[in-house]
Design an enzyme around this catalytic site. Structure first.
Site, mmCIF file in Angstrom:
data_model
loop_
_atom_site.group_PDB
_atom_site.id
_atom_site.type_symbol
_atom_site.label_atom_id
_atom_site.label_comp_id
_atom_site.label_asym_id
_atom_site.label_seq_id
_atom_site.Cartn_x
_atom_site.Cartn_y
_atom_site.Cartn_z
ATOM 1 N N HIS A 69 0.815 -1.220 0.000
ATOM 2 C CA HIS A 69 0.000 0.000 0.000
ATOM 3 C C HIS A 69 0.847 1.268 0.000
ATOM 4 O O HIS A 69 1.829 1.365 0.715
ATOM 5 C CB HIS A 69 -0.908 -0.006 1.243
ATOM 6 C CG HIS A 69 -1.738 1.223 1.395
ATOM 7 N ND1 HIS A 69 -1.700 2.011 2.519
ATOM 8 C CD2 HIS A 69 -2.632 1.812 0.557
ATOM 9 C CE1 HIS A 69 -2.541 3.022 2.373
ATOM 10 N NE2 HIS A 69 -3.115 2.926 1.194
ATOM 11 N N HIS A 100 0.580 10.723 -1.993
ATOM 12 C CA HIS A 100 -0.680 10.583 -1.259
ATOM 13 C C HIS A 100 -1.040 11.868 -0.536
ATOM 14 O O HIS A 100 -2.098 12.440 -0.741
ATOM 15 C CB HIS A 100 -0.598 9.418 -0.259
ATOM 16 C CG HIS A 100 -1.908 9.083 0.371
ATOM 17 N ND1 HIS A 100 -2.527 9.889 1.305
ATOM 18 C CD2 HIS A 100 -2.741 8.023 0.198
ATOM 19 C CE1 HIS A 100 -3.675 9.341 1.673
ATOM 20 N NE2 HIS A 100 -3.827 8.208 1.015
#
Length: 275
Positions: free
Chosen positions: A5, A41
């Protein structure tokens, strides 16, 4: 599939593969015009993770191309799937089509190399909300206009915003898409989440003749107990910040004879039917 992830820095690619991942997920940040600029992110992100790691998107694609190209010195045979977490919720939905055009063009130029010694990994387009469905149109139209529709065989679709499964199906029907479809279910590792929607997705996957889900995965799992819970439900994949923990759980007696890591020979667009 063990999906590492938030693998947004180039140096993290091998780090997550060394921990046991056979797939990586990275975030695509767009400018206001729908141009894919960085793998990034941003804050907030998962508990215990650094949210700010990044790379130039095209440079990242150049690197993962090498990692997924047999014969390249950097080749790692275990990396078989790239999940692009498209941060379309940060831009106007009117720019979703342009974003699809741009991502397809950059994959053609930097990953697939338009057929000249490109990377072999499967590509999963993670789209946050059904309202951004025009991204898929822009992406597919670009492959067609550029004369490279053969890459559709390598590309899958996944709506990741935990929306109603029937609403997702309606959008897929509208798009004429009924294959190469994954379904994610999950939440940031900071919060607990039940399994109601996950179980509904798995039920649809296992319904004979249902075309709109071929694989289901749970995210973002960090506790071994939650990994076990998901595996008992028969998920196809787990996304985790700690791939090595997933590897450890898979080696336990309960799971060792039931699951194995996917390889390049496994088609991610086919339903897996237990005998």
């Amino acid at each position: 599939w063990i999906m590492g992830h938030m693998v947004n820095a180039i140096e993290q690619v091998d780090e997550f593969l060394n921990l046991g991942a056979n797939a990586i997920e990275f975030d695509i940040d767009f400018d206001e015009n729908g141009i894919a600029k960085y793998t990034h992110h941003g804050i907030p992100c998962d508990c215990g993770r650094l949210c700010t790691k990044s790379a130039v998107f095209t440079e990242y694609l150049d690197y993962v191309r090498q990692v997924t190209s047999p014969g390249d010195p950097k080749f790692r045979k275990e990396l078989v799937l790239l999940a692009l977490d498209l941060k379309l919720q940060r831009i106007s939905s009117e720019k979703a089509y342009a974003a699809g055009v741009d991502v397809a063009t950059k994959l053609l130029d930097h990953y697939w190399k338009r057929g000249w010694n490109g990377g072999r990994a499967y590509i999963l387009l993670n789209i946050p909300l059904v309202e951004d469905y025009e991204f898929i149109k822009g992406f597919k139209d670009t492959l067609r206009k550029e004369g490279h529709e053969q890459y559709n065989a390598k590309v899958g679709i996944n709506f990741t915003g935990n929306e109603d499964l029937d609403e997702i199906r309606k959008v897929l029907e509208k798009l004429g898409e009924d294959e190469h479809i994954w379904q994610a279910d999950g939440i940031t590792s900071c919060f607990p989440r039940g399994t109601d929607r996950l179980e509904k997705a798995l039920e649809k996957r296992d319904t004979p003749g249902y075309k709109y889900i071929s694989k289901v995965y749970a995210w973002t799992l960090v506790r071994s107990s939650i990994m076990r819970r998901s595996l008992r439900l028969d998920v196809d994949g787990v996304m985790s910040n700690y791939p090595d923990r997933v590897v450890g759980v898979l080696q336990e007696k309960e799971f060792a004879n039931k699951f194995r890591l996917a390889t390049y020979a496994d088609n991610p667009w086919e339903k897996f039917m237990r005998i």
